[in-house]
Design an enzyme around this catalytic site. Structure first.
Site, PDB file in Angstrom:
ATOM      1  N   GLU A 216      -0.186  -3.763   0.158  1.00 43.25           N
ATOM      2  CA  GLU A 216       0.060  -3.263  -1.204  1.00 43.25           C
ATOM      3  C   GLU A 216      -0.109  -4.425  -2.195  1.00 43.25           C
ATOM      4  O   GLU A 216      -0.216  -5.590  -1.785  1.00 43.25           O
ATOM      5  CB  GLU A 216       1.477  -2.661  -1.326  1.00 43.25           C
ATOM      6  CG  GLU A 216       1.680  -1.914  -2.653  1.00 43.25           C
ATOM      7  CD  GLU A 216       2.919  -1.025  -2.720  1.00 43.25           C
ATOM      8  OE1 GLU A 216       3.681  -0.973  -1.746  1.00 43.25           O
ATOM      9  OE2 GLU A 216       3.105  -0.388  -3.776  1.00 43.25           O
TER      10      GLU A 216
ATOM     11  N   ASP B 117       2.299   1.654  -6.557  1.00 44.21           N
ATOM     12  CA  ASP B 117       2.880   2.899  -7.108  1.00 44.21           C
ATOM     13  C   ASP B 117       2.948   2.791  -8.625  1.00 44.21           C
ATOM     14  O   ASP B 117       2.682   1.741  -9.199  1.00 44.21           O
ATOM     15  CB  ASP B 117       4.274   3.155  -6.509  1.00 44.21           C
ATOM     16  CG  ASP B 117       5.295   2.086  -6.917  1.00 44.21           C
ATOM     17  OD1 ASP B 117       4.938   0.894  -6.885  1.00 44.21           O
ATOM     18  OD2 ASP B 117       6.432   2.434  -7.270  1.00 44.21           O
TER      19      ASP B 117
ATOM     20  N   ASP C  13      -6.344  -4.407   6.517  1.00 45.50           N
ATOM     21  CA  ASP C  13      -6.964  -4.044   5.237  1.00 45.50           C
ATOM     22  C   ASP C  13      -7.290  -2.557   5.220  1.00 45.50           C
ATOM     23  O   ASP C  13      -8.453  -2.160   5.183  1.00 45.50           O
ATOM     24  CB  ASP C  13      -8.221  -4.888   4.994  1.00 45.50           C
ATOM     25  CG  ASP C  13      -8.895  -4.516   3.670  1.00 45.50           C
ATOM     26  OD1 ASP C  13      -8.198  -3.973   2.788  1.00 45.50           O
ATOM     27  OD2 ASP C  13     -10.110  -4.763   3.540  1.00 45.50           O
TER      28      ASP C  13
ATOM     29  N   HIS D 243      -3.363  -1.046  -0.906  1.00 45.96           N
ATOM     30  CA  HIS D 243      -2.508   0.118  -1.187  1.00 45.96           C
ATOM     31  C   HIS D 243      -2.214   0.098  -2.688  1.00 45.96           C
ATOM     32  O   HIS D 243      -1.199  -0.456  -3.134  1.00 45.96           O
ATOM     33  CB  HIS D 243      -1.224   0.011  -0.365  1.00 45.96           C
ATOM     34  CG  HIS D 243      -0.362   1.238  -0.388  1.00 45.96           C
ATOM     35  ND1 HIS D 243      -0.562   2.308   0.452  1.00 45.96           N
ATOM     36  CD2 HIS D 243       0.710   1.570  -1.157  1.00 45.96           C
ATOM     37  CE1 HIS D 243       0.352   3.238   0.218  1.00 45.96           C
ATOM     38  NE2 HIS D 243       1.138   2.817  -0.766  1.00 45.96           N
TER      39      HIS D 243
HETATM   40  O1  G3I Z   1      14.917  -8.499   6.152  1.00 46.34           O
HETATM   41  C1  G3I Z   1      14.908  -7.453   7.119  1.00 46.34           C
HETATM   42  C2  G3I Z   1      14.749  -8.047   8.510  1.00 46.34           C
HETATM   43  O2  G3I Z   1      15.843  -8.863   8.800  1.00 46.34           O
HETATM   44  C3  G3I Z   1      14.608  -6.927   9.536  1.00 46.34           C
HETATM   45  O3  G3I Z   1      14.294  -7.485  10.782  1.00 46.34           O
HETATM   46  C4  G3I Z   1      13.478  -5.988   9.120  1.00 46.34           C
HETATM   47  C5  G3I Z   1      13.400  -4.804  10.078  1.00 46.34           C
HETATM   48  O4  G3I Z   1      12.564  -3.800   9.615  1.00 46.34           O
HETATM   49  O5  G3I Z   1      13.685  -5.498   7.807  1.00 46.34           O
HETATM   50  C6  G3I Z   1      13.757  -6.521   6.820  1.00 46.34           C
HETATM   51  O6  G3I Z   1      13.984  -5.929   5.575  1.00 46.34           O
HETATM   52  C7  G3I Z   1      12.889  -5.295   4.976  1.00 46.34           C
HETATM   53  C8  G3I Z   1      12.640  -5.947   3.630  1.00 46.34           C
HETATM   54  O7  G3I Z   1      11.651  -5.274   2.969  1.00 46.34           O
HETATM   55  C9  G3I Z   1      12.209  -7.395   3.776  1.00 46.34           C
HETATM   56  O8  G3I Z   1      11.071  -7.511   4.528  1.00 46.34           O
HETATM   57  C10 G3I Z   1      13.170  -3.818   4.827  1.00 46.34           C
HETATM   58  O9  G3I Z   1      13.215  -3.205   6.103  1.00 46.34           O
HETATM   59  C11 G3I Z   1      12.097  -3.178   4.005  1.00 46.34           C
HETATM   60  O10 G3I Z   1      12.403  -1.812   3.770  1.00 46.34           O
HETATM   61  C12 G3I Z   1      11.957  -3.903   2.690  1.00 46.34           C
HETATM   62  O11 G3I Z   1      10.879  -3.386   2.038  1.00 46.34           O
HETATM   63  C13 G3I Z   1      10.862  -3.403   0.612  1.00 46.34           C
HETATM   64  C14 G3I Z   1      10.110  -2.172   0.163  1.00 46.34           C
HETATM   65  O12 G3I Z   1       9.969  -2.186  -1.217  1.00 46.34           O
HETATM   66  C15 G3I Z   1      10.774  -0.886   0.580  1.00 46.34           C
HETATM   67  O13 G3I Z   1      11.962  -0.715  -0.103  1.00 46.34           O
HETATM   68  C16 G3I Z   1      10.125  -4.663   0.131  1.00 46.34           C
HETATM   69  O14 G3I Z   1      10.872  -5.807   0.425  1.00 46.34           O
HETATM   70  C17 G3I Z   1       9.884  -4.565  -1.361  1.00 46.34           C
HETATM   71  O15 G3I Z   1       9.098  -5.663  -1.765  1.00 46.34           O
HETATM   72  C18 G3I Z   1       9.169  -3.270  -1.663  1.00 46.34           C
HETATM   73  O16 G3I Z   1       8.954  -3.157  -3.009  1.00 46.34           O
HETATM   74  C19 G3I Z   1       8.159  -2.064  -3.401  1.00 46.34           C
HETATM   75  C20 G3I Z   1       8.981  -1.206  -4.328  1.00 46.34           C
HETATM   76  O17 G3I Z   1      10.072  -0.672  -3.621  1.00 46.34           O
HETATM   77  C21 G3I Z   1       8.142  -0.110  -4.957  1.00 46.34           C
HETATM   78  N1  G3I Z   1       6.940  -0.639  -5.549  1.00 46.34           N
HETATM   79  C22 G3I Z   1       6.130  -1.409  -4.616  1.00 46.34           C
HETATM   80  C23 G3I Z   1       6.896  -2.562  -4.048  1.00 46.34           C
HETATM   81  C24 G3I Z   1       6.054  -3.432  -3.127  1.00 46.34           C
HETATM   82  O18 G3I Z   1       5.825  -2.888  -1.873  1.00 46.34           O
HETATM   83  O1  9MR Z   2       3.149   4.271  -1.525  1.00 46.92           O
HETATM   84  C1  9MR Z   2       4.456   3.740  -1.475  1.00 46.92           C
HETATM   85  C2  9MR Z   2       4.453   2.288  -1.894  1.00 46.92           C
HETATM   86  O2  9MR Z   2       3.971   2.161  -3.200  1.00 46.92           O
HETATM   87  C3  9MR Z   2       5.844   1.706  -1.719  1.00 46.92           C
HETATM   88  O3  9MR Z   2       5.898   0.342  -2.020  1.00 46.92           O
HETATM   89  C4  9MR Z   2       6.285   1.890  -0.299  1.00 46.92           C
HETATM   90  C5  9MR Z   2       7.671   1.346  -0.033  1.00 46.92           C
HETATM   91  O4  9MR Z   2       8.637   1.965  -0.768  1.00 46.92           O
HETATM   92  O5  9MR Z   2       6.269   3.258   0.030  1.00 46.92           O
HETATM   93  C6  9MR Z   2       4.993   3.847  -0.093  1.00 46.92           C
HETATM   94  O6  9MR Z   2       5.121   5.198   0.199  1.00 46.92           O
HETATM   95  C7  9MR Z   2       5.185   5.487   1.560  1.00 46.92           C
HETATM   96  C8  9MR Z   2       6.561   5.963   1.932  1.00 46.92           C
HETATM   97  O7  9MR Z   2       7.523   4.931   1.731  1.00 46.92           O
HETATM   98  C9  9MR Z   2       6.577   6.406   3.398  1.00 46.92           C
HETATM   99  N1  9MR Z   2       5.534   7.385   3.629  1.00 46.92           N
HETATM  100  C10 9MR Z   2       4.189   6.933   3.303  1.00 46.92           C
HETATM  101  C11 9MR Z   2       4.095   6.510   1.869  1.00 46.92           C
HETATM  102  C12 9MR Z   2       2.725   5.889   1.565  1.00 46.92           C
HETATM  103  O8  9MR Z   2       1.703   6.726   1.666  1.00 46.92           O
END
Ligand code: G3I
Ligand code: 9MR
Length: 565
Positions: free
Chosen positions: A545, A182, A536, A492
């Protein structure tokens, strides 16, 4: 670009990244999982093979001549991948060259090299990926080749979201790197990513020479890695409020579609202000200040003053969490535990200022000496503090120094023991969002154990983890874009998806296998095994991503290994 020129350039770029391979998913090849770039002559050399009853392997040279013969060792079933795993070891074969592994008549691995600087090109590309992520700046053809693109996101006059505590006014906040696939810019993730790469420069100031990366600052007399990091630090400085607190992020309310930076048309704003962002800012500014103080004293003084101001704000506001307001859906990077953030900041501030106020904080607020997996921006923060303290251990009183060193070596020892017990000989069998960064952070811990002890077994451990990233894993992919025999083609990553070029922008570490599959509504996964939960496809934001804090430890580890071997 004209279509013919584009084809030729993609062709040239591909071969400059990867001299010996074309992408292949040949099933016979797919059973042999190996670092698809290769090995240092003096390092451990191992591969994994599945689905064979064979008991031996050979190493063939480019002419098909057998150069080494070894036994396969049955390691049993890996529960994380559901595979019966054998390993082959050819550490004793040290002759530089290009080779492949052959098992029986059918199985041949992708070819790989044995050479002194075997990860150099991958290191350079993984740093260059940060250049491709630069906001507010054009990627010129002379630096970006076919991946040249126009500037996007000027980020001038950005309004404040009410979550900042401000009702009016705007902020100029240009520059910095896009966070990931993003186009957001998030302070906490920026800080740890810059910090991990600065740590390489603290250990090896000359790890990356001026001119090595062909970026706009090449030739300015300062090393290219530091120049690249500076692009981020200069942006971070804009995110500090006049009272010392630091805003959390700069994004729109929602993620954009898969468009190029210049096509972006959502309104970007300054969002949130809290303890974690402020302390991570304080830490990385103090760290950078120490590292550049001889080269650029004025810059160092400014960063240190800003860091101390941030620390003071955090002491006054020691528990302000960030949560996305209801109208904001971009990345959260939320954190509501601040002891580790205080620790990292206190460590850097003590090392840079020598002020006992900060050392007192460290003495009175111990952190557990662990590697807590997943979300390094949240949990690896304390390790950042430990690592800087260890790198400057002369500044520590002897009992504190001894204790910290002992704990680091204990953690590293536990990791090595775990590696032996996991059939793939990697130290992790737990796969969440960004699992590749867990492997790389673990390798970072091992590199530092080597730095402290000089003991080669830690270096071998780091190589084993890096091998996983570059192909010795249950998917068979090389997780660094633009490299390897089985390449990731559809990360991604918005520019890679929108630029009309088949191959993705090179140099990115993708997230990797993720058992939770939060994107399952959009992505069909071919396996339920955690270590194979990777697809992939562009839609897979939960496994495919790219992200700053996944690339940064790759830069540290490859940079360290290139120095150590
Ligand atoms: O740790 C729990 C686990 O205990 C549980 O079983 C599981 C169930 O779904 O969830 C786990 O937590 C997840 C966490 O990542 C660790 O894996 C959350 O659901 C999940 O929402 C979370 O995702 C994060 C994601 O953003 C969405 O917020 C990622 O860690 C984080 O690295 C990612 O970061 C994003 C930024 O927001 C936006 N830019 C891209 C970046 C990379 O994807
Ligand atoms: O594209 C988004 C990605 O860059 C973020 O890391 C991710 C988690 O926050 O979310 C992606 O966006 C998705 C959204 O969370 C759910 N609907 C689909 C989106 C991707 O196309």
């Amino acid at each position: 670009m004209k279509p013919l020129m584009m084809i030729i350039s993609v062709f040239l770029l591909f071969f400059s990244c990867n001299s010996s391979q074309t992408p292949s998913t040949d099933p016979a090849t797919d059973h042999i999982r190996i670092n698809q770039l290769g090995f240092y002559p003096d390092a451990v050399k191992e591969f994994v093979v599945t689905g064979t009853g064979a008991s031996s392997f050979r190493i063939l040279d480019e002419n098909g001549k057998s150069r080494y013969r070894g036994k396969l060792v049955d390691r049993g079933t890996w529960e994380a991948s559901g595979e019966q795993v054998l390993t082959g070891d050819f550490t004793g074969f040290r002759t530089p060259g290009t080779y492949s592994v052959r098992i029986g008549k059918e199985m041949v691995s992708p070819s790989f090299e044995i050479r002194d600087d075997v990860h150099r090109a991958a290191l350079d590309a993984s740093i260059k990926s940060f250049y491709f992520q630069r906001a507010s700046m054009e990627v010129e053809e002379q630096y970006g080749g076919v991946y040249a693109r126009a500037a996007g996101h000027p980020d001038l006059g950005c309004p404040y979201h009410p979550s900042t505590g401000k009702q009016r006014g705007t902020l100029d906040s240009p520059g910095g790197w896009y966070d990931a696939g993003d186009y957001g810019k998030y302070v906490v993730n920026a800080a740890i990513s810059a910090g991990q790469m600065l740590h390489l420069l603290e250990l090896y100031p000359d790890a990356v020479a001026d001119g090595q990366l062909n970026i706009p600052e090449s030739g300015n007399g300062s090393g290219d890695l530091l120049d690249e990091i500076r692009y981020e630090l200069d942006w971070l400085l804009t995110m500090q409020d006049s009272d010392g607190g630091v805003f959390h992020k700069l994004t729109a309310r929602n993620f954009s579609g898969f468009i190029m930076p210049e096509a972006y048309d959502l309104e970007r704003m300054v969002i949130g202000k809290g303890t974690a962002a402020t302390l991570n800012f304080a830490a990385v500014m103090a760290q950078a200040s120490r590292i550049v103080k001889e080269q650029d004293p004025a810059w160092a003084i400014d960063m240190l003053a800003r860091a101390e101001k941030a620390w003071d704000w955090a002491v006054e506001h020691d528990e302000v969490p960030y949560r996305n307001p209801p109208d904001v859906r971009t990345g959260e990077y939320g954190d509501n535990l601040f002891s580790d953030d205080f620790y990292w900041a206190a460590a850097e501030l003590y090392l840079t200022t020598g002020n006992n106020r900060y050392f007192k904080y460290l003495l009175e607020n111990e952190e557990p000496y662990v590697h807590q997996l997943t979300n390094s921006w949240k949990f690896f923060i304390r390790n950042m503090g430990f690592h800087s303290l260890l790198a400057n251990r002369k500044m520590l009183e002897s009992s504190f120094r001894g204790e910290l060193t002992r704990k680091h070596m204990k953690l590293a020892g536990e990791i090595l023991a775990r590696m032996d017990s996991i059939p793939y000989h990697v130290g992790i069998d737990y796969f969440e969002w960004g699992s590749n960064s867990d492997l790389l952070n673990q390798a970072m811990i091992l590199c530092i154990a080597h730095h402290l002890s000089g003991d080669r077994q830690y270096l071998d451990g780091a190589v084993r983890d890096l091998d996983y990233i570059l192909g010795k894993n249950a998917t068979g992919y090389c997780f660094l874009t633009g490299f390897g025999a089985k390449q990731v083609m559809n990360p991604h990553h918005r520019p890679s998806g929108a630029d009309g070029i088949e191959a993705p922008v090179p140099g990115f570490i993708v997230g990797g296998p993720n058992k939770d599959k939060q994107d399952r509504a959009e992505v069909e996964y071919g396996s339920d095994f955690p270590a194979k939960s990777f697809e992939d496809v562009e839609a897979s934001y939960a496994s495919n991503e790219v992200c700053l804090n996944w690339n940064a430890p790759a830069v540290f580890v490859m940079g360290y290994l290139e120095q150590a071997y």
